[in-house]
Design a protein around this motif. Structure first.
Motif, short mmCIF file in Angstrom:
data_model
loop_
_atom_site.label_atom_id
_atom_site.label_comp_id
_atom_site.label_asym_id
_atom_site.label_seq_id
_atom_site.Cartn_x
_atom_site.Cartn_y
_atom_site.Cartn_z
N PHE A 122 -2.11 26.32 38.23
CA PHE A 122 -2.22 25.17 37.34
C PHE A 122 -3.43 24.33 37.71
O PHE A 122 -4.21 23.91 36.84
CB PHE A 122 -0.94 24.33 37.42
CG PHE A 122 -0.97 23.08 36.59
CD1 PHE A 122 -0.82 23.14 35.21
CD2 PHE A 122 -1.14 21.84 37.19
CE1 PHE A 122 -0.85 22.00 34.44
CE2 PHE A 122 -1.17 20.69 36.42
CZ PHE A 122 -1.03 20.76 35.05
N HIS A 123 -3.60 24.08 39.04
CA HIS A 123 -4.76 23.31 39.49
C HIS A 123 -6.07 24.06 39.19
O HIS A 123 -7.07 23.44 38.81
CB HIS A 123 -4.65 23.01 40.98
CG HIS A 123 -3.60 21.99 41.31
ND1 HIS A 123 -3.54 20.75 40.70
CD2 HIS A 123 -2.57 22.02 42.19
CE1 HIS A 123 -2.53 20.06 41.18
NE2 HIS A 123 -1.92 20.81 42.10
N SER A 124 -6.03 25.37 39.39
CA SER A 124 -7.23 26.16 39.10
C SER A 124 -7.57 26.10 37.62
O SER A 124 -8.74 25.97 37.25
CB SER A 124 -7.01 27.61 39.53
OG SER A 124 -6.78 27.71 40.92
N GLN A 125 -6.53 26.20 36.79
CA GLN A 125 -6.76 26.11 35.35
C GLN A 125 -7.31 24.73 34.96
O GLN A 125 -8.20 24.63 34.11
CB GLN A 125 -5.47 26.41 34.59
CG GLN A 125 -5.05 27.86 34.66
CD GLN A 125 -3.72 28.11 33.97
OE1 GLN A 125 -2.95 27.17 33.72
NE2 GLN A 125 -3.42 29.36 33.68
N ASN A 126 -6.74 23.68 35.61
CA ASN A 126 -7.25 22.33 35.33
C ASN A 126 -8.70 22.19 35.76
O ASN A 126 -9.53 21.61 35.04
CB ASN A 126 -6.40 21.28 36.06
CG ASN A 126 -5.10 21.01 35.33
OD1 ASN A 126 -4.93 21.37 34.17
ND2 ASN A 126 -4.16 20.37 36.00
N LYS A 177 -15.25 23.51 32.40
CA LYS A 177 -15.65 23.91 31.05
C LYS A 177 -16.03 22.71 30.21
O LYS A 177 -17.05 22.70 29.50
CB LYS A 177 -14.51 24.68 30.38
CG LYS A 177 -14.84 25.16 28.98
CD LYS A 177 -13.63 25.89 28.37
CE LYS A 177 -13.94 26.31 26.93
NZ LYS A 177 -12.75 26.97 26.31
N GLU A 178 -15.21 21.65 30.30
CA GLU A 178 -15.50 20.43 29.55
C GLU A 178 -16.80 19.80 30.03
O GLU A 178 -17.57 19.26 29.23
CB GLU A 178 -14.34 19.44 29.69
CG GLU A 178 -13.07 19.90 28.98
CD GLU A 178 -11.90 18.97 29.24
OE1 GLU A 178 -12.08 18.01 30.03
OE2 GLU A 178 -10.82 19.20 28.66
N ALA A 179 -17.02 19.86 31.39
CA ALA A 179 -18.26 19.29 31.93
C ALA A 179 -19.48 20.05 31.42
O ALA A 179 -20.50 19.45 31.08
CB ALA A 179 -18.22 19.32 33.46
N VAL A 180 -19.34 21.39 31.36
CA VAL A 180 -20.44 22.20 30.85
C VAL A 180 -20.69 21.89 29.37
O VAL A 180 -21.84 21.72 28.94
CB VAL A 180 -20.15 23.69 31.05
CG1 VAL A 180 -21.18 24.55 30.33
CG2 VAL A 180 -20.14 24.04 32.54
N GLU A 181 -19.58 21.81 28.61
CA GLU A 181 -19.72 21.50 27.19
C GLU A 181 -20.33 20.12 26.99
O GLU A 181 -21.18 19.91 26.11
CB GLU A 181 -18.36 21.60 26.49
CG GLU A 181 -17.82 23.02 26.43
CD GLU A 181 -16.42 23.07 25.83
OE1 GLU A 181 -15.83 21.98 25.67
OE2 GLU A 181 -15.93 24.19 25.56
N GLU A 182 -19.87 19.16 27.85
CA GLU A 182 -20.41 17.81 27.77
C GLU A 182 -21.89 17.80 28.13
O GLU A 182 -22.70 17.10 27.50
CB GLU A 182 -19.65 16.88 28.73
CG GLU A 182 -20.08 15.43 28.71
CD GLU A 182 -19.71 14.72 27.41
OE1 GLU A 182 -20.28 13.65 27.16
OE2 GLU A 182 -18.86 15.24 26.65
#
Length: 364
Positions: free
Chosen positions: A121-125, A131-136
């Protein structure tokens, strides 16, 4: 002799009999022996008593033999039952041990699976955040390129166009002065854009050092307001308010001045008339200087207030600017040990508030 036979009789009589036929025969022999005793035939009586005794002992031995055999059988059965009970108890113990081991293994497996699930779960988070940071980052890059291409093109076009006018033969002096002012204005605008880009890259470096020294915050605020009052492009008045005659703080003067200019210039873009007020107060309890910039402009919508300090965020995309000024101001204030926010309760425009420690415990 008679007494001896009587004692023998008593000893024989004390032996229990269990068989009804033998008892009847013994009874007849017993009576016959008594008659012999009464008639004085002691030897014959003794023979009969001896016969009764022998027979009684034989019956007793046979009965006891059967009893012993029965006891042996019973004992054998008990031994078998005991052995069976032992085997059953051993089997039960083995089953209990197996069940206990199975429970322990099951509990361990459940704990291990929960731990692995938690790690997953932590790894997925973490992966989702990455992923969000890359997209951002990609969005910021695209937005930065889009903003910069637009923001840089405008002053460059002005510089190019009015430079051509200056080189045109026969233009009058008034036109020449007007073109020169426009060129100077757009040159400063272009320089500010480049400075913003340089600042946002430098302020990300954690080991960047500030030039800290003691300065009078009241005097600094007055100088900033006087400077902007002379170059403002709005009908709104730029004012300074403070009940303090002076307030010494340890800061980087140029960086603090940059923050004040960024916030005040940002206010002039959205305040066409009314007033823009810079206010300075002292919070004694926390040893903080409190700066606020209040305007009477259009304000910032509540849904955008949480994002206004992010890079490239603009309250109005049509207004000129890179969207970096407030982000740079936040980085500077945090590095100086303060905090900055928007007063969401103020509804007559926008109000930015930031704090600054009077003294620096450690240099940023």
């Amino acid at each position: 002799m008679k007494q001896l036979l009587f004692i023998l009789f008593l000893s024989v009589a004390s032996i229990p009999t269990c068989n009804a036929i033998n008892e009847a025969e013994d009874s007849l022999l017993w009576k016959d022996a008594e008659q012999k005793m009464e008639s004085g035939q002691y030897e014959e009586a003794a023979r009969l008593y001896d016969s009764i005794s022998t027979k009684t002992f034989s019956n007793y031995k046979e009965i006891n033999t059967h009893k012993v055999e029965d006891m042996r059988k019973t004992y054998s059965i008990d031994e078998l039952e005991l052995e069976n009970n032992k085997q059953q108890n051993h089997l039960l113990r083995m089953i209990l041990i197996y069940l206990l081991g199975l429970i322990i293994v099951s509990v361990f497996c459940v704990i291990y699976l929960k731990h692995q699930k938690k790690k997953l779960f932590h790894s997925q988070n973490a992966l989702q955040k990455a992923k969000e940071a890359v997209e951002e980052s990609i969005r910021n890059k695209s937005l930065f390129l889009s903003n910069m291409s637009h923001e840089i093109r405008t002053p460059l076009n002005a510089l190019s166009g009015f430079s051509d006018i200056l080189t045109t033969p026969g233009i009058d002096e008034a036109t020449r002065i007007q073109c020169n002012e426009i060129i100077q204005l757009n040159s400063r605008l272009l320089l500010n854009l480049i400075n913003d880009v340089v600042d946002i890259s430098c302020l990300d470096v954690s080991n960047m050092k500030f030039n800290l020294k003691t300065c009078d915050a009241v005097s600094l605020c007055r100088n900033v307001v006087n400077t902007l009052e002379g170059i403002k492009q709005t009908q709104a008045a730029i004012l300074f308010e403070s009940s303090l005659h002076s307030l010494e703080i340890v800061t980087d003067t140029l960086r603090l001045q940059q923050v004040l200019i960024n916030i005040l210039v940002n206010a002039t873009k959205f305040t066409k008339e009314g007033a823009i007020t810079l206010k300075l107060e002292k919070e004694d309890a926390k040893e903080m200087a409190v700066f606020s910039v209040t305007d009477t402009g259009c304000g910032i919508p509540l849904e955008k207030q949480d994002k206004i300090f992010k890079r490239f965020e603009k309250a109005n995309e049509k207004v000129q600017g890179t969207g970096l000024g407030l982000s740079i101001s936040q980085l500077i204030i945090k590095r100086l040990g303060g905090d900055i926010w928007i007063d969401s309760q103020y509804s007559n425009g926008a109000r930015f508030i930031f704090t600054h420690p009077l003294n620096q415990g450690e240099k940023p």
